[in-house]
Write a protein that holds these residues in place. Structure first.
Motif, PDB file in Angstrom:
ATOM      1  N   ARG A  71      48.328  42.611  81.171  1.00 31.30           N
ATOM      2  CA  ARG A  71      47.234  42.829  80.222  1.00 31.30           C
ATOM      3  C   ARG A  71      47.364  41.931  78.993  1.00 31.30           C
ATOM      4  NH1 ARG A  71      43.632  46.709  81.003  1.00 31.30           N
ATOM      5  NH2 ARG A  71      43.937  48.017  82.846  1.00 31.30           N
ATOM      6  N   SER A  72      48.575  41.744  78.522  1.00 33.07           N
ATOM      7  CA  SER A  72      48.733  40.835  77.381  1.00 33.07           C
ATOM      8  C   SER A  72      48.427  39.398  77.793  1.00 33.07           C
ATOM      9  CB  SER A  72      50.140  40.972  76.782  1.00 33.07           C
ATOM     10  OG  SER A  72      51.146  40.792  77.757  1.00 33.07           O
ATOM     11  N   ASP A  73      48.711  39.035  79.045  1.00 35.24           N
ATOM     12  CA  ASP A  73      48.291  37.724  79.561  1.00 35.24           C
ATOM     13  C   ASP A  73      46.775  37.598  79.530  1.00 35.24           C
ATOM     14  OD1 ASP A  73      50.821  36.791  80.058  1.00 35.24           O
ATOM     15  OD2 ASP A  73      50.735  37.015  82.239  1.00 35.24           O
ATOM     16  N   ARG A  74      46.120  38.654  79.987  1.00 31.93           N
ATOM     17  CA  ARG A  74      44.653  38.642  80.044  1.00 31.93           C
ATOM     18  C   ARG A  74      44.044  38.472  78.652  1.00 31.93           C
ATOM     19  NH1 ARG A  74      41.470  44.244  81.253  1.00 31.93           N
ATOM     20  NH2 ARG A  74      39.349  43.464  81.503  1.00 31.93           N
ATOM     21  N   ILE A  75      44.621  39.165  77.674  1.00 30.80           N
ATOM     22  CA  ILE A  75      44.128  39.064  76.299  1.00 30.80           C
ATOM     23  C   ILE A  75      44.356  37.657  75.753  1.00 30.80           C
ATOM     24  CG2 ILE A  75      44.553  39.901  73.950  1.00 30.80           C
ATOM     25  CD1 ILE A  75      45.323  42.637  75.502  1.00 30.80           C
ATOM     26  N   ALA A  76      45.529  37.111  76.020  1.00 32.30           N
ATOM     27  CA  ALA A  76      45.821  35.745  75.569  1.00 32.30           C
ATOM     28  C   ALA A  76      44.836  34.753  76.177  1.00 32.30           C
ATOM     29  CB  ALA A  76      47.255  35.377  75.952  1.00 32.30           C
ATOM     30  N   ARG A  77      44.542  34.927  77.467  1.00 29.78           N
ATOM     31  CA  ARG A  77      43.607  34.034  78.148  1.00 29.78           C
ATOM     32  C   ARG A  77      42.228  34.100  77.483  1.00 29.78           C
ATOM     33  NH1 ARG A  77      43.642  36.419  82.527  1.00 29.78           N
ATOM     34  NH2 ARG A  77      45.454  35.359  83.411  1.00 29.78           N
ATOM     35  N   ARG A  78      41.779  35.297  77.139  1.00 29.90           N
ATOM     36  CA  ARG A  78      40.469  35.437  76.505  1.00 29.90           C
ATOM     37  C   ARG A  78      40.430  34.791  75.127  1.00 29.90           C
ATOM     38  NH1 ARG A  78      38.420  41.315  78.483  1.00 29.90           N
ATOM     39  NH2 ARG A  78      37.019  40.525  80.092  1.00 29.90           N
ATOM     40  N   LEU A  79      41.503  34.965  74.387  1.00 27.99           N
ATOM     41  CA  LEU A  79      41.567  34.346  73.063  1.00 27.99           C
ATOM     42  C   LEU A  79      41.461  32.823  73.163  1.00 27.99           C
ATOM     43  CD1 LEU A  79      44.373  36.507  71.427  1.00 27.99           C
ATOM     44  CD2 LEU A  79      42.011  36.330  70.617  1.00 27.99           C
ATOM     45  N   VAL A  80      42.153  32.264  74.135  1.00 29.02           N
ATOM     46  CA  VAL A  80      42.175  30.810  74.290  1.00 29.02           C
ATOM     47  C   VAL A  80      40.883  30.296  74.918  1.00 29.02           C
ATOM     48  CG1 VAL A  80      43.326  28.897  75.460  1.00 29.02           C
ATOM     49  CG2 VAL A  80      44.693  30.709  74.392  1.00 29.02           C
ATOM     50  N   HIS A 104      47.345  44.017  72.758  1.00 30.86           N
ATOM     51  CA  HIS A 104      46.635  42.931  72.064  1.00 30.86           C
ATOM     52  C   HIS A 104      47.557  42.205  71.095  1.00 30.86           C
ATOM     53  CE1 HIS A 104      43.121  44.953  73.742  1.00 30.86           C
ATOM     54  NE2 HIS A 104      42.440  43.858  73.478  1.00 30.86           N
ATOM     55  N   TRP A 105      48.426  42.936  70.443  1.00 30.28           N
ATOM     56  CA  TRP A 105      49.423  42.355  69.544  1.00 30.28           C
ATOM     57  C   TRP A 105      50.254  41.314  70.301  1.00 30.28           C
ATOM     58  CZ3 TRP A 105      54.398  41.783  67.674  1.00 30.28           C
ATOM     59  CH2 TRP A 105      54.612  41.954  66.301  1.00 30.28           C
ATOM     60  N   LEU A 106      50.752  41.702  71.485  1.00 34.07           N
ATOM     61  CA  LEU A 106      51.557  40.783  72.290  1.00 34.07           C
ATOM     62  C   LEU A 106      50.717  39.638  72.848  1.00 34.07           C
ATOM     63  CD1 LEU A 106      53.775  43.348  74.252  1.00 34.07           C
ATOM     64  CD2 LEU A 106      54.354  42.091  72.174  1.00 34.07           C
ATOM     65  N   GLY A 107      49.458  39.930  73.169  1.00 38.93           N
ATOM     66  CA  GLY A 107      48.574  38.888  73.671  1.00 38.93           C
ATOM     67  C   GLY A 107      48.354  37.779  72.659  1.00 38.93           C
ATOM     68  N   VAL A 108      48.235  38.160  71.391  1.00 38.27           N
ATOM     69  CA  VAL A 108      48.081  37.156  70.333  1.00 38.27           C
ATOM     70  C   VAL A 108      49.294  36.237  70.308  1.00 38.27           C
ATOM     71  CG1 VAL A 108      47.960  36.802  67.835  1.00 38.27           C
ATOM     72  CG2 VAL A 108      46.566  38.589  68.915  1.00 38.27           C
ATOM     73  N   LEU A 109      50.494  36.818  70.380  1.00 35.39           N
ATOM     74  CA  LEU A 109      51.713  36.011  70.362  1.00 35.39           C
ATOM     75  C   LEU A 109      51.783  35.089  71.574  1.00 35.39           C
ATOM     76  CD1 LEU A 109      54.390  38.620  69.177  1.00 35.39           C
ATOM     77  CD2 LEU A 109      53.089  36.983  67.806  1.00 35.39           C
ATOM     78  N   SER A 164      36.764  43.160  70.032  1.00 35.37           N
ATOM     79  CA  SER A 164      37.132  44.569  69.897  1.00 35.37           C
ATOM     80  C   SER A 164      37.607  45.124  71.232  1.00 35.37           C
ATOM     81  CB  SER A 164      35.939  45.389  69.391  1.00 35.37           C
ATOM     82  OG  SER A 164      34.893  45.379  70.331  1.00 35.37           O
ATOM     83  N   PHE A 165      38.285  46.263  71.159  1.00 36.88           N
ATOM     84  CA  PHE A 165      38.756  46.935  72.368  1.00 36.88           C
ATOM     85  C   PHE A 165      38.550  48.427  72.211  1.00 36.88           C
ATOM     86  CE2 PHE A 165      42.391  46.582  69.509  1.00 36.88           C
ATOM     87  CZ  PHE A 165      42.914  47.857  69.517  1.00 36.88           C
ATOM     88  N   ASP A 166      38.428  49.124  73.334  1.00 38.10           N
ATOM     89  CA  ASP A 166      38.285  50.578  73.266  1.00 38.10           C
ATOM     90  C   ASP A 166      39.645  51.227  73.490  1.00 38.10           C
ATOM     91  OD1 ASP A 166      38.788  50.662  76.023  1.00 38.10           O
ATOM     92  OD2 ASP A 166      36.660  50.740  76.535  1.00 38.10           O
ATOM     93  N   ALA A 167      39.672  52.545  73.438  1.00 42.47           N
ATOM     94  CA  ALA A 167      40.942  53.265  73.493  1.00 42.47           C
ATOM     95  C   ALA A 167      41.689  53.035  74.804  1.00 42.47           C
ATOM     96  CB  ALA A 167      40.710  54.763  73.283  1.00 42.47           C
ATOM     97  N   SER A 168      40.969  52.705  75.876  1.00 44.05           N
ATOM     98  CA  SER A 168      41.616  52.468  77.162  1.00 44.05           C
ATOM     99  C   SER A 168      42.253  51.093  77.239  1.00 44.05           C
ATOM    100  CB  SER A 168      40.598  52.616  78.299  1.00 44.05           C
ATOM    101  OG  SER A 168      39.679  51.533  78.280  1.00 44.05           O
ATOM    102  N   GLY A 169      41.933  50.243  76.259  1.00 47.87           N
ATOM    103  CA  GLY A 169      42.480  48.899  76.272  1.00 47.87           C
ATOM    104  C   GLY A 169      41.519  47.859  76.781  1.00 47.87           C
ATOM    105  N   GLN A 170      40.324  48.288  77.196  1.00 49.43           N
ATOM    106  CA  GLN A 170      39.336  47.346  77.706  1.00 49.43           C
ATOM    107  C   GLN A 170      38.828  46.459  76.571  1.00 49.43           C
ATOM    108  OE1 GLN A 170      38.386  47.110  81.021  1.00 49.43           O
ATOM    109  NE2 GLN A 170      37.460  45.214  80.326  1.00 49.43           N
ATOM    110  N   THR A 171      38.832  45.159  76.778  1.00 47.94           N
ATOM    111  CA  THR A 171      38.388  44.192  75.784  1.00 47.94           C
ATOM    112  C   THR A 171      37.096  43.549  76.249  1.00 47.94           C
ATOM    113  OG1 THR A 171      40.669  43.707  75.216  1.00 47.94           O
ATOM    114  CG2 THR A 171      39.019  42.135  74.491  1.00 47.94           C
ATOM    115  N   GLY A 172      36.027  43.765  75.478  1.00 48.76           N
ATOM    116  CA  GLY A 172      34.771  43.099  75.795  1.00 48.76           C
ATOM    117  C   GLY A 172      34.250  43.493  77.162  1.00 48.76           C
TER     118      GLY A 172
END
Length: 545
Positions: A71-80, A104-109, A164-172
């Motif tokens: 999941r943190s990989d997925r968030i990083a991919r979306r950011l990039v 999301h914190w780890l995804g940013v890193l 933004s993300f919801d409580a389940s962790g879903q982003t966008g």
């Protein structure tokens, strides 16, 4: 000498303090030149065979280490890919303690971004200050807080890409499992690249941005987590500090994730529900503050079995011997008083299970050296009160702030606390050297509260101080001079309190308001706050022996 950098956006490195004002860093762990803390706190545990273990346990769902890494990989991919983040961009991370927030914190890193931590209680004006100071380009927030964030972005008058993300962790928008499972190659960041900007408030009330590197985030777990807590993958951590605090980061992110342990992150967790949460999750390590421990004792821990705990940690304010002894008698669980700071990121003084003396803050954490000094940085004799000076593998580095020269002298970080060292080598706390108010674990700048109150039509002038309180250690008290036409009564006090809550984070509001005809001042017109404090001992207030 800084190591190599993988940052394309060089804002952080360009705004580090001048070399002459850097802290001396000693006992540095031998990390490679290139490391990414996001990988070290997720993928590393998968590689160590802990992929199926629960990493993050929330109110409704949990992430295993394998899921957290994916999941943190997925968030990083979306950011990039979607938001055009490049390594070194600053990303505001704004939300309550949930597994989704940490992912999301780890995804940013992993994306190479710099986490700019923001507590969920902050208001738009406070967010705007942080956004401007850190030159934030991206923001990630809990969807429940998006309106406040957007107001802050508008007030900051900056172009910020918001996700933004919801409580389940879903982003966008939702994407399929095939996207979730695609590997992401984490950004090649240097161990000395900035990974975190954490804001703190000094006695002036102006936020100071403490910056920490990728190696710092890992080293606090390799130090305190191993030296004091002997953290292992069998542990389950739980606690009340927000992960936007250094205390929350240390206790609920770095320490457990580095050890392959589990951390419980619930946005519905309160002091009243904490004993039941400890029981239900089988928590072994508890992080909280003296106020919470006193409240739990007052309710008899709700008759709840907390025997799964092996140790409790207290920080944020001084733990009294009375509270420590009462907790241990009631639970049989040792409670360790410790002190750290946003500037140091880590705890640097602490008691230990096998060396735990109530009423003291113990001895230095492995890797740290601590001195008691006078105003000229001379080491004071044993049993003499003075300023606390610290050095170790972490240290104070402010982002583009002239106050760096005040915070670091001769290579030592000055914490702003008054301590003494006794004959046995243990340290004792005697409060703050400045006007910071320590209330229930929160550092509150009195001048910020004063500014909020002064914006009300009733207030001619005011002064804010901290006064002793059995439950919270200190509470914020405002001494107010009213404008003509306003009554000095309970109704006016309630109005001022409500006004303050709407202007600044609610935990900062004055719980006590008293009215005065005039405020004591020096001949030059400066308010003499010390004359407003009850039972002031001049020697103690100045840090003298």
């Amino acid at each position: 000498m800084l190591g190599p950098s993988g940052h394309v956006d060089t804002f952080c490195r360009d705004n580090l303090p001048e070399p002459a004002h850097w802290p001396d860093l000693i006992n540095l762990p031998a990390y490679p030149d290139w490391m990414n803390a996001g990988v070290e706190l997720s993928d590393a545990s998968v590689a160590a065979g802990h992929g199926k273990r629960i990493a993050l346990q929330g109110r409704e769902r949990a992430f295993t280490y394998s899921e957290l890494a994916a999941r943190s990989d997925r968030i990083a991919r979306r950011l990039v890919n979607d938001l055009d983040l490049v390594p070194g961009n600053r990303v505001l991370v704004f939300g309550a303690n949930t597994p989704a927030l940490v992912a999301h914190w780890l995804g940013v890193l992993k994306a190479g971004g710099v986490v700019v931590a923001a507590m969920p209680l902050l208001r738009a004006g406070e967010l705007a200050t942080i956004i401007g100071s850190a030159n934030v380009s991206h923001a990630i927030c809990d969807a429940r807080l998006q309106n406040e964030l957007e107001d802050g972005v508008a007030e900051a008058k900056r172009a910020v890409a918001v996700m933004s993300f919801d409580a389940s962790g879903q982003t966008g928008a939702s994407d399929g499992d095939e996207v979730l499972l695609q590997p992401f190659s984490a950004a090649r960041t240097g161990r000395d690249d900035v990974a975190l900007i954490a804001f703190t408030s000094g006695s002036t009330g102006q936020p100071k941005a403490a910056v920490h590197f990728h190696r710092d985030i890992v080293s606090i777990a390799d130090g305190y987590g191993r030296d004091v807590l002997t953290m292992s993958h069998e542990d389950i951590c739980i606690g009340t500090p927000p992960v936007a605090f250094a205390y929350g980061l240390c206790g609920l992110i770095s320490n457990p994730l580095r050890a392959g342990a589990c951390t419980v992150l619930r946005d519905d967790l309160t002091v009243d529900s904490l004993p039941e949460a400890v029981r239900d999750h089988g928590a072994t390590v508890l992080f909280s503050g003296p106020t919470a421990y006193r409240q739990m004792l007052a309710t008899g821990l709700s008759g709840t079995d907390v025997s799964s705990l092996r140790v409790a940690v207290s920080a944020g304010e001084t733990l009294t011997a009375q509270t420590q002894n009462a907790w241990t008698e009631a639970t049989g669980v040792p409670i360790l008083d410790a002190i750290g700071s946003t500037e140091m990121l880590s705890f640097f003084l602490t008691n230990r299970v096998a060396d735990n003396v109530p009423g003291t803050t113990g001895r230095p954490v492995a890797g740290y050296e601590v001195r008691i000094v006078d105003e000229d940085m001379r080491t004071l004799p044993i049993n003499t009160r003075g300023r606390l000076a610290v050095r170790g593998p972490t240290g104070c580095r402010y982002l583009a702030d002239a106050r760096q020269a005040e915070a670091v002298r001769d290579g030592w970080t000055l914490t702003g606390d008054i301590f003494l060292k006794d004959d046995a080598g243990r340290f004792h706390c005697f409060g703050r050297a400045d006007d910071i108010i320590l209330s229930a674990g929160y550092n509150i700048a009195g001048s910020e509260v004063e500014a909020a109150l002064a914006s009300h039509a009733a207030v001619q002038e005011c002064a804010v101080i901290g006064i002793p309180d059995d439950e919270r250690g200190q509470i914020v008290e405002a001494v107010v001079v009213l404008n003509p036409g306003w009554r000095a009564d309970d109704e006016t006090a309630a109005r001022l309190q409500s006004h303050a809550k709407g202007a600044i984070a609610p935990y900062k509001y004055p719980r006590s308001i008293r009215f005065a005809d005039v405020l004591p001042k020096t001949p030059s017109g400066k308010i003499q706050r010390f004359r407003l404090r009850p039972n002031v001992d001049a020697a103690s207030a100045s840090g003298a022996a």
